[in-house]
Design an enzyme around this catalytic site. Sequence first.
Site, PDB file in Angstrom:
ATOM      1  N   HIS A 141      -3.272   7.603  -0.028  1.00 35.21           N
ATOM      2  CA  HIS A 141      -2.960   7.879  -1.428  1.00 35.21           C
ATOM      3  C   HIS A 141      -3.579   6.901  -2.419  1.00 35.21           C
ATOM      4  O   HIS A 141      -3.759   7.259  -3.581  1.00 35.21           O
ATOM      5  CB  HIS A 141      -1.445   7.875  -1.642  1.00 35.21           C
ATOM      6  CG  HIS A 141      -0.761   8.996  -0.948  1.00 35.21           C
ATOM      7  ND1 HIS A 141       0.606   9.167  -0.995  1.00 35.21           N
ATOM      8  CD2 HIS A 141      -1.233  10.011  -0.175  1.00 35.21           C
ATOM      9  CE1 HIS A 141       0.943  10.240  -0.296  1.00 35.21           C
ATOM     10  NE2 HIS A 141      -0.164  10.768   0.222  1.00 35.21           N
ATOM     11  N   CYS A 182      -1.027 -14.052   4.576  1.00 37.12           N
ATOM     12  CA  CYS A 182      -0.307 -15.271   4.207  1.00 37.12           C
ATOM     13  C   CYS A 182       1.148 -15.068   4.622  1.00 37.12           C
ATOM     14  O   CYS A 182       1.480 -14.040   5.217  1.00 37.12           O
ATOM     15  CB  CYS A 182      -0.471 -15.630   2.729  1.00 37.12           C
ATOM     16  SG  CYS A 182       0.448 -14.646   1.541  1.00 37.12           S
TER      17      CYS A 182
END
Length: 143
Positions: free
Chosen positions: A98, A65
């Site tokens: 991570h 977006c």
Amino acid sequence: MIISIGNDHAGPDYKKAIVAHLEQLGHQVLNHGTDTTASVDYPDFGHPVAEDIERGAAQFGIVICGSGNGIAMTVNKHAQIRAALCWTKEIAQLARLHNDANVISIPARFTSVQQAVELVDVFLNTEFEGGRHANRVAKIACS
């Protein structure tokens, strides 16, 4: 690999380039995005991406977006989704390493189409590191 993609009116050109690139690499893409720049509501295109992942129809998702924020917030409402807003390759890599992110959110108004394709490549080609990060990731989802 099967990848689900969704975008609002800020991202049709991004989606088109990303889909072409992924298909050229042999991936299957489930397309939930709009193809026009006529104003639409990003949740209508984000929820189907999250649902594809939740039901096992896709391994990863890509959402686009203008800022990347609204559609990321939308997909992150789904408990199994870990969407990361990425605008650099380093952030895309760390989101996978991570955080075991399974959706990349791209801010169309702040990246170029070429950058977006590169972000997707880094995201999809980076494995979750596990180890000390696995316990943290396990604490993200609320039941």
